[in-house]
Design a protein around this motif. Structure first.
Motif, PDB file in Angstrom:
ATOM      1  N   GLY A   1     -16.567  77.071 -37.711  1.00  0.00           N
ATOM      2  CA  GLY A   1     -16.796  76.240 -36.941  1.00  0.00           C
ATOM      3  C   GLY A   1     -15.960  74.848 -37.502  1.00  0.00           C
ATOM      4  O   GLY A   1     -15.431  74.039 -36.782  1.00  0.00           O
ATOM      5  N   GLN A   2     -16.118  74.667 -38.755  1.00  0.00           N
ATOM      6  CA  GLN A   2     -15.497  73.504 -39.480  1.00  0.00           C
ATOM      7  C   GLN A   2     -13.934  73.290 -39.203  1.00  0.00           C
ATOM      8  O   GLN A   2     -13.497  72.539 -38.973  1.00  0.00           O
ATOM      9  N   LEU A   3     -13.489  74.871 -39.305  1.00  0.00           N
ATOM     10  CA  LEU A   3     -11.800  75.041 -39.202  1.00  0.00           C
ATOM     11  C   LEU A   3     -11.292  74.593 -37.667  1.00  0.00           C
ATOM     12  O   LEU A   3     -10.442  73.846 -37.506  1.00  0.00           O
ATOM     13  N   LEU A   4     -12.329  75.028 -36.874  1.00  0.00           N
ATOM     14  CA  LEU A   4     -12.328  74.793 -35.387  1.00  0.00           C
ATOM     15  C   LEU A   4     -12.496  73.504 -35.000  1.00  0.00           C
ATOM     16  O   LEU A   4     -11.927  72.895 -33.788  1.00  0.00           O
ATOM     17  N   GLY A   5     -13.253  72.670 -35.641  1.00  0.00           N
ATOM     18  CA  GLY A   5     -13.765  71.344 -35.164  1.00  0.00           C
ATOM     19  C   GLY A   5     -14.518  71.464 -33.988  1.00  0.00           C
ATOM     20  O   GLY A   5     -14.519  70.820 -33.145  1.00  0.00           O
ATOM     21  N   ALA A   6     -15.497  72.362 -34.437  1.00  0.00           N
ATOM     22  CA  ALA A   6     -16.320  73.029 -33.193  1.00  0.00           C
ATOM     23  C   ALA A   6     -17.406  72.007 -32.836  1.00  0.00           C
ATOM     24  O   ALA A   6     -17.910  71.143 -33.843  1.00  0.00           O
ATOM     25  N   HIS A   7     -17.626  71.720 -31.878  1.00  0.00           N
ATOM     26  CA  HIS A   7     -18.870  70.766 -31.153  1.00  0.00           C
ATOM     27  C   HIS A   7     -20.070  71.601 -30.972  1.00  0.00           C
ATOM     28  O   HIS A   7     -20.500  71.482 -30.053  1.00  0.00           O
ATOM     29  N   GLY A   8     -20.744  72.005 -32.329  1.00  0.00           N
ATOM     30  CA  GLY A   8     -21.889  72.535 -32.298  1.00  0.00           C
ATOM     31  C   GLY A   8     -21.923  73.643 -33.278  1.00  0.00           C
ATOM     32  O   GLY A   8     -20.819  73.852 -34.188  1.00  0.00           O
ATOM     33  N   ARG A   9     -22.717  74.389 -33.423  1.00  0.00           N
ATOM     34  CA  ARG A   9     -22.980  75.450 -34.499  1.00  0.00           C
ATOM     35  C   ARG A   9     -23.565  76.954 -33.744  1.00  0.00           C
ATOM     36  O   ARG A   9     -24.189  76.696 -32.675  1.00  0.00           O
ATOM     37  N   VAL A  10     -23.062  77.838 -34.192  1.00  0.00           N
ATOM     38  CA  VAL A  10     -23.317  78.903 -33.790  1.00  0.00           C
ATOM     39  C   VAL A  10     -23.963  79.898 -34.769  1.00  0.00           C
ATOM     40  O   VAL A  10     -23.642  79.945 -36.007  1.00  0.00           O
ATOM     41  N   LEU A  11     -24.918  80.698 -34.440  1.00  0.00           N
ATOM     42  CA  LEU A  11     -25.781  81.683 -35.158  1.00  0.00           C
ATOM     43  C   LEU A  11     -26.214  82.895 -34.685  1.00  0.00           C
ATOM     44  O   LEU A  11     -26.234  82.833 -33.416  1.00  0.00           O
ATOM     45  N   PRO A  12     -26.088  84.079 -35.409  1.00  0.00           N
ATOM     46  CA  PRO A  12     -26.535  85.291 -34.604  1.00  0.00           C
ATOM     47  C   PRO A  12     -28.035  85.348 -34.653  1.00  0.00           C
ATOM     48  O   PRO A  12     -28.705  84.659 -35.067  1.00  0.00           O
ATOM     49  N   MET A  13     -28.669  86.041 -33.397  1.00  0.00           N
ATOM     50  CA  MET A  13     -29.872  86.055 -33.464  1.00  0.00           C
ATOM     51  C   MET A  13     -30.709  87.020 -34.458  1.00  0.00           C
ATOM     52  O   MET A  13     -31.971  86.732 -34.397  1.00  0.00           O
ATOM     53  N   SER A  14     -30.244  87.907 -34.828  1.00  0.00           N
ATOM     54  CA  SER A  14     -30.618  88.795 -35.840  1.00  0.00           C
ATOM     55  C   SER A  14     -29.682  89.012 -37.151  1.00  0.00           C
ATOM     56  O   SER A  14     -28.597  88.796 -36.965  1.00  0.00           O
ATOM     57  N   SER A  15     -30.373  89.175 -38.393  1.00  0.00           N
ATOM     58  CA  SER A  15     -29.568  89.401 -39.457  1.00  0.00           C
ATOM     59  C   SER A  15     -28.999  90.875 -39.589  1.00  0.00           C
ATOM     60  O   SER A  15     -28.292  91.101 -40.787  1.00  0.00           O
ATOM     61  N   VAL A  16     -29.419  91.905 -38.715  1.00  0.00           N
ATOM     62  CA  VAL A  16     -28.853  93.210 -38.718  1.00  0.00           C
ATOM     63  C   VAL A  16     -28.261  93.399 -37.379  1.00  0.00           C
ATOM     64  O   VAL A  16     -28.553  92.902 -36.260  1.00  0.00           O
ATOM     65  N   PRO A  17     -27.155  94.300 -37.425  1.00  0.00           N
ATOM     66  CA  PRO A  17     -26.648  94.887 -36.359  1.00  0.00           C
ATOM     67  C   PRO A  17     -27.587  95.795 -35.338  1.00  0.00           C
ATOM     68  O   PRO A  17     -28.228  96.222 -36.121  1.00  0.00           O
ATOM     69  N   LEU A  18     -27.700  95.364 -34.111  1.00  0.00           N
ATOM     70  CA  LEU A  18     -28.738  96.161 -33.243  1.00  0.00           C
ATOM     71  C   LEU A  18     -27.831  97.046 -32.224  1.00  0.00           C
ATOM     72  O   LEU A  18     -26.688  96.931 -31.982  1.00  0.00           O
ATOM     73  N   ASP A  19     -28.756  97.946 -31.674  1.00  0.00           N
ATOM     74  CA  ASP A  19     -28.252  98.892 -30.731  1.00  0.00           C
ATOM     75  C   ASP A  19     -29.322  98.444 -29.612  1.00  0.00           C
ATOM     76  O   ASP A  19     -30.628  98.283 -29.719  1.00  0.00           O
ATOM     77  N   ILE A  20     -28.862  98.608 -28.335  1.00  0.00           N
ATOM     78  CA  ILE A  20     -29.545  98.433 -27.298  1.00  0.00           C
ATOM     79  C   ILE A  20     -30.026  99.715 -26.568  1.00  0.00           C
ATOM     80  O   ILE A  20     -28.929 100.436 -26.554  1.00  0.00           O
ATOM     81  N   ALA A  21     -31.275  99.989 -25.963  1.00  0.00           N
ATOM     82  CA  ALA A  21     -31.387 101.338 -25.565  1.00  0.00           C
ATOM     83  C   ALA A  21     -31.907 100.995 -24.376  1.00  0.00           C
ATOM     84  O   ALA A  21     -33.078 100.227 -23.973  1.00  0.00           O
ATOM     85  N   ALA A  22     -31.502 101.595 -22.980  1.00  0.00           N
ATOM     86  CA  ALA A  22     -31.962 101.294 -21.492  1.00  0.00           C
ATOM     87  C   ALA A  22     -32.682 102.394 -21.140  1.00  0.00           C
ATOM     88  O   ALA A  22     -31.929 103.332 -21.145  1.00  0.00           O
ATOM     89  N   GLU A  23     -33.441 102.200 -20.253  1.00  0.00           N
ATOM     90  CA  GLU A  23     -34.032 102.862 -19.335  1.00  0.00           C
ATOM     91  C   GLU A  23     -33.363 102.899 -17.931  1.00  0.00           C
ATOM     92  O   GLU A  23     -33.541 101.919 -17.297  1.00  0.00           O
ATOM     93  N   VAL A  24     -32.929 103.884 -17.587  1.00  0.00           N
ATOM     94  CA  VAL A  24     -31.785 103.863 -16.535  1.00  0.00           C
ATOM     95  C   VAL A  24     -32.127 105.007 -15.676  1.00  0.00           C
ATOM     96  O   VAL A  24     -32.383 106.109 -15.846  1.00  0.00           O
ATOM     97  N   GLN A  25     -32.551 104.395 -14.161  1.00  0.00           N
ATOM     98  CA  GLN A  25     -32.799 105.448 -13.187  1.00  0.00           C
ATOM     99  C   GLN A  25     -31.442 105.604 -12.349  1.00  0.00           C
ATOM    100  O   GLN A  25     -30.607 104.789 -11.903  1.00  0.00           O
ATOM    101  N   GLY A  26     -31.329 106.931 -11.925  1.00  0.00           N
ATOM    102  CA  GLY A  26     -30.198 107.632 -11.174  1.00  0.00           C
ATOM    103  C   GLY A  26     -28.989 107.563 -11.906  1.00  0.00           C
ATOM    104  O   GLY A  26     -27.958 107.471 -11.216  1.00  0.00           O
ATOM    105  N   VAL A  27     -29.139 107.965 -13.216  1.00  0.00           N
ATOM    106  CA  VAL A  27     -27.692 108.355 -13.767  1.00  0.00           C
ATOM    107  C   VAL A  27     -26.711 109.192 -13.237  1.00  0.00           C
ATOM    108  O   VAL A  27     -25.588 109.471 -13.000  1.00  0.00           O
ATOM    109  N   ASP A  28     -27.671 110.128 -12.804  1.00  0.00           N
ATOM    110  CA  ASP A  28     -27.123 111.501 -12.207  1.00  0.00           C
ATOM    111  C   ASP A  28     -27.229 111.399 -10.691  1.00  0.00           C
ATOM    112  O   ASP A  28     -28.523 111.272 -10.153  1.00  0.00           O
ATOM    113  N   PRO A  29     -26.238 111.081  -9.871  1.00  0.00           N
ATOM    114  CA  PRO A  29     -26.584 110.729  -8.439  1.00  0.00           C
ATOM    115  C   PRO A  29     -27.250 111.825  -7.793  1.00  0.00           C
ATOM    116  O   PRO A  29     -27.968 111.482  -6.695  1.00  0.00           O
ATOM    117  N   ALA A  30     -27.279 113.134  -8.086  1.00  0.00           N
ATOM    118  CA  ALA A  30     -28.106 114.089  -7.638  1.00  0.00           C
ATOM    119  C   ALA A  30     -29.295 114.167  -7.855  1.00  0.00           C
ATOM    120  O   ALA A  30     -30.197 114.962  -7.161  1.00  0.00           O
TER     121      ALA A  30
END
Length: 339
Positions: free
Chosen positions: A142-171
């Motif tokens: 951010g300092q190198l870029l002259g960023a107008h603000g700060r950026v933070l990760p929401m969590s300190s570990v990498p995450l995976d998303i699991a979704a409950e999905v309806q109708g993946v198989d059109p049949a």
């Protein structure tokens, strides 16, 4: 009243209206935290940096595709891509800002191992390895870029998303299937009904929690609803802070459904899904583009159900493409935050 003294109402609870008024009297910029990831957060931060100088982007860390996915799998680091895009959004409009924004967004094109990697991703990961501190590495970029603000990760570990999905198989259109991974969830053929995170109780960054607790305004969206916006509300510590903060909350709606992830969504559907994933969250303002809202009554009622009011403004690109115009979105945010 000093800007460091938190205004409270007669019940002793933090009063965001009085706190904002106190900050204005002291000449302090509004403290704004924007949450999301990818192109949606890029649009939000690009607009908000024109509204305040006290801006923090809190970014999802579940990307598993492209350059970010490769670096994540090879080095075990947080996926840097959405963090890079957020930093690029905070670059200024001068020659320095434009140049560095283009540099960190640049992707190599080759027949070799570097193909597809973004320069900014490599820079961020290099600083993480050298400093051993994710937040410090982002602050240095951010300092190198002259960023107008700060950026933070929401969590300190990498995450995976699991979704409950309806109708993946059109049949079998009524069957529910679990789809894992941000890319898979965003591109699924079925309709996403709900999401969860793996691991289920990831730790939040203390700096992100502090920013949310001390904010005057918190902004959700626009962006991929299930894979960029809602994940913040599934990190327990962060969700608790987002519910408890005295800040006022803005939800910025998307301009169009996202193929696969939000096919068939009406504007009010985004709010209904938000309420289902975070029933304790209250919203103050729902911001939508007036050109895409056909039924203002239903959207107004959906906003009221969350405790908020509907604001319609022209925030879409003038050429009609489904993207937010930074200047128009900034004007809408400015009217809301300073009005």
């Amino acid at each position: 009243m000093s800007g460091n003294t938190q205004a409270r109402d007669d019940s002793g609870r933090a009063d965001p209206d009085r706190r904002a008024a106190d900050a204005a009297e002291d000449g302090l910029p509004p403290r704004v935290v924007a949450l999301g990831g990818g192109h949606g957060l890029h649009a939000s931060l690009s607009a908000l940096r024109r509204v305040t100088t006290d801006l923090t982007g809190v970014v999802t860390v579940a990307d598993d595709g492209g350059s970010s996915g490769r670096l994540r799998r090879e080095l075990g680091v947080l996926p840097p891509g959405d963090l890079r895009m957020a930093l690029a959004a905070l670059c200024g409009d001068d020659e320095w800002g434009h140049t560095w924004s283009e540099v960190i967004q640049h992707r190599f094109r080759s027949e070799g191992e570097l193909h597809g990697h973004a320069v900014g991703n490599l820079l961020i990961v290099a600083l993480w390895e050298l400093l051993g501190d994710s937040v410090a590495g982002l602050d240095w970029v951010g300092q190198l870029l002259g960023a107008h603000g700060r950026v933070l990760p929401m969590s300190s570990v990498p995450l995976d998303i699991a979704a409950e999905v309806q109708g993946v198989d059109p049949a079998r259109p009524h069957d529910i299937t679990t789809v894992r991974g941000q890319v898979a969830c965003a591109s699924t053929r079925g309709r996403v009904r709900s999401i969860s995170l793996i691991p289920q109780n990831p730790p939040a960054f203390p700096q992100a929690l502090k920013a949310v607790r001390e904010a005057d305004w918190v902004v959700f969206g626009p962006g991929s609803w299930f894979t960029s916006v809602l994940p913040h509300l599934l990190v327990p510590e962060l969700a608790e802070a987002l519910v408890a903060t005295p800040a006022r909350r803005i939800v910025t709606l998307n301009l169009s459904p996202q193929r696969g992830e939000t096919d068939g969504f009406q504007p009010e559907t985004y709010l209904e899904v938000l309420a289902a994933h975070a029933p304790d969250l209250r919203v103050d303002v729902v911001l939508a583009d007036r050109g895409v809202v056909e039924d203002t009554t239903r959207l107004t009622e959906a906003a009221k159900a969350l405790g908020g009011r509907l604001v319609l403004a022209d925030v879409g690109a003038p050429d009609g493409s489904p993207r937010h115009d930074h200047e128009l979105l900034a004007a809408a945010f400015d009217d809301i935050i300073r009005g």
